[in-house]
Design a protein around this motif. Structure first.
Motif, PDB file in Angstrom:
ATOM      1  N   ALA A  29       0.855  -1.192   0.000  1.00  0.00           N
ATOM      2  CA  ALA A  29       0.000   0.000   0.000  1.00  0.00           C
ATOM      3  C   ALA A  29       0.887   1.237   0.000  1.00  0.00           C
ATOM      4  N   VAL A  30       0.514   2.222  -0.810  1.00  0.00           N
ATOM      5  CA  VAL A  30       1.262   3.478  -0.885  1.00  0.00           C
ATOM      6  C   VAL A  30       0.458   4.541  -0.139  1.00  0.00           C
ATOM      7  N   ILE A  31       1.051   5.068   0.902  1.00  0.00           N
ATOM      8  CA  ILE A  31       0.390   6.091   1.719  1.00  0.00           C
ATOM      9  C   ILE A  31       0.534   7.437   1.009  1.00  0.00           C
ATOM     10  N   THR A  32      -0.551   8.192   0.953  1.00  0.00           N
ATOM     11  CA  THR A  32      -0.491   9.485   0.255  1.00  0.00           C
ATOM     12  C   THR A  32      -1.620  10.384   0.746  1.00  0.00           C
ATOM     13  N   GLY A  33      -1.514  11.671   0.431  1.00  0.00           N
ATOM     14  CA  GLY A  33      -2.583  12.608   0.744  1.00  0.00           C
ATOM     15  C   GLY A  33      -3.704  12.488  -0.287  1.00  0.00           C
ATOM     16  N   GLU A  34      -4.759  13.276  -0.077  1.00  0.00           N
ATOM     17  CA  GLU A  34      -5.922  13.143  -0.974  1.00  0.00           C
ATOM     18  C   GLU A  34      -5.601  13.601  -2.395  1.00  0.00           C
TER      19      GLU A  34
END
Ligand code: SF4
Length: 481
Positions: free
Chosen positions: A350-355
């Motif tokens: 999973a790649v964590i990112t902002g909206e």
């Protein structure tokens, strides 16, 4: 004034041969006391500089045997040795006024110092710029600089900065351009204040009065839940589209008049308006990449294997805000030993990112599998809503540890979680948390497309960061079945 302290001495360098040590304080160089790292660099560039050093309780004098132009080989601890020049404006759109209480003190520092503009790309309004500053910038060739324009209408600029000097300080911009300094400009567009006809006037003013500007970025106002300014609000979709139309219209006019586009709209406008990003060539080499201009296009190109599109240092926490403290957003992203830990390989990723990041990454990751044979798991996104700041703050660089922790807490164990390094400064999130405090192990990855591609491929046997021809990239990751 605090003397620069030596933090590293390169092996076999003139500094090491002269016996310079980490912890030494440099009181003077050839009899001069440097005010900042720019002056320090100029002084130690000379042949055989004589250093006055404080070492513990002793003061010693050392002459370094070196040629002019040869690197001294000693790094010092800070950029400015005298006081940072603070900002005397009170802009209603200032993001520093929109920070919640209780954050690190350095984050509340409003600087308006041309030296930080030269060193770190901070934008300056020039309201505290002086004749002496101009003399120094021109004589030392401190170029490029980054100037906040906001409006070329003196009355409106003064009103936006809440400073009478805002009406006149762009005369320094004229003087800098006359002196041959490369200057990049910025307009923070506030809906209902300097958009619409006012933006037209500003861009006409830029073309008319400051055509030598290298670039001008139009960036949207960021509004957190902590704003106390009733008039400050995010752009609507239609307003964002109108900004794009205005910018693109003035690009054509600038192309006709100057042979270059000159003005660019931030990626956020295209996301808000739901429009496709311009083609990569319309960003003319991405000169304001760090200000969010063309970042999405460059990221996609780099993710696809075009490493010419990877534009070096990525934007920091406050890169789009005037007066960012150097220590705040230009510090090393990840301090040694705080970079997270590698998760299990070959399994779900999973790649964590902002909206906003999710809107850019979604199409790039769609259909990709964690294994080349497609028998792994789909590479998925973990978009994190920025509840810490709230409002329209959706860029990845402003994610805090508490929000990332909340998102991770509901996620399965045993997956790989990749975190872009723009969330961190010296290994800490903006709220002071470290990756070690998150409820799942995360791997910190540089926030450019090529690095993400390498991180996703690393478990497949490729050394992370290894160069490869662009055509090799699309086959390395599997397509999800
Ligand atoms: S730091 Fe920048 S935005 Fe904030 S008040 Fe000063 S000039 Fe305005």
């Amino acid at each position: 004034m605090s003397a620069p302290r030596v933090v590293s001495v390169a092996a076999a360098s003139p500094a090491q041969r002269a016996g310079l040590r980490v912890g030494d304080e440099l009181l003077a160089i050839d009899g001069r006391v440097p005010r900042d790292v720019i002056e320090y660099r100029l002084l130690v560039d000379e042949a055989d500089p004589q250093l006055e050093i404080r070492r513990g309780h002793d003061e010693v004098s050392v002459t370094v045997d070196k040629t002019a132009g040869e690197a001294l080989g000693a790094e010092v601890s800070s950029a400015l040795f005298d006081r940072v020049r603070t900002c005397d404006n009170h802009c209603e759109f200032c993001f520093i006024y929109q920070l919640p209480k209780g954050m690190r003190r350095s984050l509340y520092l409003k600087d308006d110092d041309y030296r930080l503009s030269f060193l770190y790309g901070n934008f300056t309004t020039l309201t505290r710029f002086t004749e002496l500053d101009l003399e120094r910038v021109l004589s030392e060739g401190l170029s490029p600089l980054f100037v906040s324009i906001h409006s070329t209408d003196p009355a409106l600029r003064s009103r936006m900065l809440r400073n009478v000097r805002g009406a006149t300080s762009l005369r320094w911009l004229r003087a800098l351009l006359d002196g041959g300094i490369e200057v990049h400009g910025q307009v923070v567009v506030c809906p209902g204040v300097n958009d619409g006809a006012a933006l037209e006037t500003t861009l006409a003013g830029v073309l008319d009065e400051y055509p030598e500007l290298a670039t001008v970025a139009c960036v949207p106002l960021g509004v957190s839940d902590y704003t106390t300014e009733a008039a400050m609000r995010p752009h609507t979709e239609d307003e964002a589209a109108a900004v794009i139309d205005t910018v693109e219209q003035w690009q054509e006019l600038a192309l006709g008049a100057l042979g270059r586009r000159l003005v660019y709209a931030a990626d956020e406008y295209y996301l808000i308006a739901g429009r496709p990003f311009p083609a990569a060539e319309r960003y003319d080499g991405f000169p304001q990449h760090e200000n969010g201009i063309g970042m999405a296009r460059a990221f996609a190109a780099a993710f696809g294997g075009d490493d010419r599109a990877a534009s070096g240092v990525q934007p920091g926490f406050f890169a789009w805000v005037d007066g960012a403290p150097a220590a705040g957003y230009r510090a090393t992203r990840v301090a040694p030993g705080t970079g997270g830990s590698p998760g299990p390989t070959g399994g779900p990723v999973a790649v964590i990112t902002g909206e906003y990041g999710a809107m850019v990454l979604g199409p790039l990751l769609a259909g990709l599998d964690s294994r080349p044979d497609g028998d792994g798991a789909p590479i998925r996104l973990l978009p994190v809503r920025n509840a810490f700041f709230g409002g329209n703050i959706a860029v990845t660089g402003l994610l805090t540890g508490v929000d990332v922790a909340r998102a991770l807490a509901g996620q399965p164990e045993g997956h790989r979680y990749l975190l872009p390094d723009v969330c961190l400064s010296d290994g800490r999130f903006l709220d002071g948390m470290t990756v070690g405090e998150l409820p799942r192990p995360v791997e910190v990855v540089p926030a450019d497309g090529l690095s993400l591609r390498h991180a996703l491929e690393a478990p497949l046997g490729r050394p992370s960061g290894a160069p490869r021809p662009p055509e090799a990239v699309p086959v390395a990751l599997g397509q999800s079945r």
